[in-house]
Design an enzyme around this catalytic site. Structure first.
Site, PDB file in Angstrom:
ATOM      1  N   HIS A  21       3.333  -8.209  -9.558  1.00 22.92           N
ATOM      2  CA  HIS A  21       3.575  -7.007  -8.743  1.00 22.92           C
ATOM      3  C   HIS A  21       4.392  -7.443  -7.523  1.00 22.92           C
ATOM      4  CE1 HIS A  21       3.173  -3.295  -6.623  1.00 22.92           C
ATOM      5  NE2 HIS A  21       2.488  -3.845  -5.648  1.00 22.92           N
ATOM      6  N   ASP A  51       3.969   0.054 -10.497  1.00 23.52           N
ATOM      7  CA  ASP A  51       5.311  -0.300 -10.986  1.00 23.52           C
ATOM      8  C   ASP A  51       5.616   0.474 -12.276  1.00 23.52           C
ATOM      9  OD1 ASP A  51       5.717  -2.781  -9.145  1.00 23.52           O
ATOM     10  OD2 ASP A  51       3.781  -3.090 -10.078  1.00 23.52           O
TER      11      ASP A  51
HETATM   12  N1  LIG Z   1      -1.107  -3.424  -6.029  1.00 23.83           N
HETATM   13  C1  LIG Z   1      -0.421  -2.410  -5.548  1.00 23.83           C
HETATM   14  O1  LIG Z   1       0.349  -1.755  -6.290  1.00 23.83           O
HETATM   15  C2  LIG Z   1      -0.544  -1.991  -4.111  1.00 23.83           C
HETATM   16  C3  LIG Z   1      -1.295  -2.727  -3.230  1.00 23.83           C
HETATM   17  N2  LIG Z   1      -1.405  -2.354  -1.921  1.00 23.83           N
HETATM   18  C4  LIG Z   1      -2.216  -3.215  -1.050  1.00 23.83           C
HETATM   19  O2  LIG Z   1      -3.511  -2.633  -0.858  1.00 23.83           O
HETATM   20  C5  LIG Z   1      -4.097  -3.176   0.316  1.00 23.83           C
HETATM   21  C6  LIG Z   1      -4.732  -2.088   1.171  1.00 23.83           C
HETATM   22  O3  LIG Z   1      -3.749  -1.203   1.636  1.00 23.83           O
HETATM   23  P1  LIG Z   1      -4.091   0.000   2.646  1.00 23.83           P
HETATM   24  O4  LIG Z   1      -5.291   0.756   2.200  1.00 23.83           O
HETATM   25  O5  LIG Z   1      -2.826   0.705   2.847  1.00 23.83           O
HETATM   26  O6  LIG Z   1      -4.447  -0.831   3.954  1.00 23.83           O
HETATM   27  P2  LIG Z   1      -5.277  -0.342   5.252  1.00 23.83           P
HETATM   28  O7  LIG Z   1      -5.011  -1.346   6.326  1.00 23.83           O
HETATM   29  O8  LIG Z   1      -5.043   1.100   5.538  1.00 23.83           O
HETATM   30  O9  LIG Z   1      -6.775  -0.478   4.748  1.00 23.83           O
HETATM   31  C7  LIG Z   1      -7.327  -1.697   4.397  1.00 23.83           C
HETATM   32  C8  LIG Z   1      -8.793  -1.622   4.742  1.00 23.83           C
HETATM   33  O10 LIG Z   1      -9.400  -2.793   4.210  1.00 23.83           O
HETATM   34  C9  LIG Z   1     -10.375  -3.206   5.125  1.00 23.83           C
HETATM   35  N3  LIG Z   1     -10.657  -4.615   4.886  1.00 23.83           N
HETATM   36  C10 LIG Z   1      -9.967  -5.710   5.287  1.00 23.83           C
HETATM   37  N4  LIG Z   1     -10.585  -6.825   4.873  1.00 23.83           N
HETATM   38  C11 LIG Z   1     -11.678  -6.444   4.181  1.00 23.83           C
HETATM   39  C12 LIG Z   1     -12.708  -7.135   3.520  1.00 23.83           C
HETATM   40  N5  LIG Z   1     -12.748  -8.475   3.509  1.00 23.83           N
HETATM   41  N6  LIG Z   1     -13.669  -6.422   2.916  1.00 23.83           N
HETATM   42  C13 LIG Z   1     -13.663  -5.083   2.937  1.00 23.83           C
HETATM   43  N7  LIG Z   1     -12.705  -4.356   3.566  1.00 23.83           N
HETATM   44  C14 LIG Z   1     -11.728  -5.029   4.168  1.00 23.83           C
HETATM   45  C15 LIG Z   1      -9.764  -2.923   6.491  1.00 23.83           C
HETATM   46  O11 LIG Z   1     -10.764  -2.848   7.493  1.00 23.83           O
HETATM   47  C16 LIG Z   1      -9.072  -1.592   6.237  1.00 23.83           C
HETATM   48  O12 LIG Z   1      -9.916  -0.489   6.525  1.00 23.83           O
HETATM   49  C17 LIG Z   1      -2.971  -3.953   1.017  1.00 23.83           C
HETATM   50  O13 LIG Z   1      -3.111  -5.334   0.707  1.00 23.83           O
HETATM   51  C18 LIG Z   1      -1.723  -3.391   0.363  1.00 23.83           C
HETATM   52  O14 LIG Z   1      -0.642  -4.288   0.422  1.00 23.83           O
HETATM   53  C19 LIG Z   1      -0.802  -1.234  -1.451  1.00 23.83           C
HETATM   54  C20 LIG Z   1      -0.062  -0.450  -2.299  1.00 23.83           C
HETATM   55  C21 LIG Z   1       0.147  -0.778  -3.678  1.00 23.83           C
HETATM   56  O1  LIG Z   2       4.920  -2.790  -1.106  1.00 26.99           O
HETATM   57  C1  LIG Z   2       3.815  -2.914  -0.544  1.00 26.99           C
HETATM   58  O2  LIG Z   2       3.550  -3.711   0.344  1.00 26.99           O
HETATM   59  C2  LIG Z   2       2.706  -2.041  -1.049  1.00 26.99           C
HETATM   60  C3  LIG Z   2       2.784  -2.121  -2.523  1.00 26.99           C
HETATM   61  O3  LIG Z   2       2.336  -3.070  -3.123  1.00 26.99           O
HETATM   62  C4  LIG Z   2       3.646  -1.162  -3.208  1.00 26.99           C
HETATM   63  O4  LIG Z   2       3.962  -0.099  -2.670  1.00 26.99           O
HETATM   64  O5  LIG Z   2       4.023  -1.462  -4.333  1.00 26.99           O
END
Ligand SMILES: NC(=O)C1=CN([C@@H]2O[C@H](COP(=O)(O)OP(=O)(O)OC[C@H]3O[C@@H](n4cnc5c(N)ncnc54)[C@H](O)[C@@H]3O)[C@@H](O)[C@H]2O)C=CC1
Ligand SMILES: O=C([O-])CC(=O)C(=O)O
Length: 328
Positions: free
Chosen positions: A190, A162
């Site tokens: 967030h 953000d």
């Molecule tokens: N805080 C922020 O600014 C942001 C947060 N996110 C969040 O990050 C997270 C991951 O996003 P992506 O990598 O795009 O998702 P993705 O689905 O591509 O990868 C997530 C991975 O986590 C693994 N996983 C699920 N449960 C698990 C566990 N208990 N232990 C270990 N691994 C586990 C899955 O098998 C998968 O490989 C989502 O919750 C997304 O919303 C995404 C973008 C920004």
């Molecule tokens: O919006 C979502 O779900 C992933 C995220 O947290 C971001 O891009 O800020």
């Protein structure tokens, strides 16, 4: 003499953020070009993700990173977090188009209870934890509450995306370079309720607020653009932000570990009551970092509009916490 390697645990290591993150950690972009790292990678104990993780590790090998001192694949947080100095908790389900991040709480919240307990049991007592998995603030709060023997200030949530989004919008509006903008703050959750606050921001000593001088733009364009950027990325890409999220995670950990030279950045950290936020709420604050510690910037004046924004994002966070208290 070369430094002793540090242990960096990354969960969700075979996911899309993991793929944008691991190579940069291994190349020294997070902890410095002189700091060897051992990667402790966690994925779910399921054949597909474990196989994909092996593939990512083959690619890490093929980069021949001089700073990569070791690499392990895990399916259990109790081994993945053993003695870890840094833990990036990414693994969890991302949202799809039309969902709000808070809707992920019932699915993802449980993960952070187990991982908080595992960190409590086996991680370094100085472990620096960053929660990226959404809803990041409340998941970080859950992990912190599940790890009572670790200092609460070791747990943080990612609001850096953000913060970076807000910097880019301000750079575009003012026509000045991103790097020239100082003293930006993002308060709260967030989520679309976060409050990106440029009242104190400066460019070469001049006030950004005075330069822009447009409250309607702040309220009707800037805040909604930053707040809803995640949804806009999902709409455009069909997948949630990954490279920019990984970049923000690198920025967050690098600044926490190596310092900000007095500069302000935003981190989600447990409140000690600053700005009237109840103790322990995992809240986005402006912070400075030095010597491996962050410090909330205190004493900033809060005007009526800002107080309204802070109250709104706090109410949302309190509601999220109340919704999961029974799990803890
Ligand atoms: N805080 C922020 O600014 C942001 C947060 N996110 C969040 O990050 C997270 C991951 O996003 P992506 O990598 O795009 O998702 P993705 O689905 O591509 O990868 C997530 C991975 O986590 C693994 N996983 C699920 N449960 C698990 C566990 N208990 N232990 C270990 N691994 C586990 C899955 O098998 C998968 O490989 C989502 O919750 C997304 O919303 C995404 C973008 C920004
Ligand atoms: O919006 C979502 O779900 C992933 C995220 O947290 C971001 O891009 O800020």
């Amino acid at each position: 003499m070369s430094k002793k390697p540090v242990r960096v645990a990354v969960t969700g290591a075979a996911g899309q953020i993991g793929y944008a993150l691991l190579f940069r950690i291994a190349s020294g972009e997070m902890l410095g070009k002189d700091q060897p790292v051992i990667l402790q990678l966690l994925e779910v104990p399921v054949e597909g993700p474990q196989k994909a993780l092996k593939g990512v590790m083959m690619e890490l090998d093929d980069c021949a990173f001089p700073l990569l001192a070791g690499m392990e694949a895990h399916s259990d947080p109790m081994t993945a977090f053993k003695d870890t100095d840094y833990a990036l908790l990414v693994g969890s389900m991302p949202r799809k188009a039309g969902m709000e991040r808070a809707e992920l709480l019932s699915i993802n919240g449980q993960i952070f209870i187990g991982q908080g307990k595992a960190l409590d049991a086996v991680a370094s007592r100085d472990v620096k934890v960053l929660v990226v998995g959404n809803p990041a603030n409340t998941n970080a709060w859950i992990a912190m509450k599940s790890a009572p023997s670790l200092p609460r200030e070791n747990f943080t949530a990612m609001l850096r995306l953000d913060h970076n989004r807000a910097l880019s919008q301000l750079a575009a509006k003012t026509g000045k370079p991103v790097a020239s903008i100082q003293k930006l703050a993002v308060w709260g959750n967030h989520s679309p309720t976060m409050y990106a606050d440029y009242r104190f921001a400066t460019i070469e000593g001049a006030s950004v607020k005075d330069m822009i001088n447009d409250h309607a733009w702040n309220k009707d364009v800037f805040l909604p653009t930053v707040g809803k950027r995640g949804a806009a990325i999902i709409e455009a890409r069909g997948l949630s932000s990954a490279a920019s999220a990984a970049n923000a995670a690198i920025d967050h950990m690098r600044d926490w570990a190596l310092g900000t030279n007095g500069g302000w950045v935003t981190m989600g950290v447990p409140s000690n009551g600053e700005y009237g936020i109840p103790k322990d709420t995992m809240f986005g604050y402006p912070v400075t970092c030095e010597g491996g510690k962050y410090k909330i910037v205190e004493g900033l004046p809060v005007d009526e509009f800002s107080q309204g924004c802070i109250d709104k994002t706090l109410a949302e966070l309190v509601g999220e916490q109340d919704g999961v208290k029974h799990l803890l």
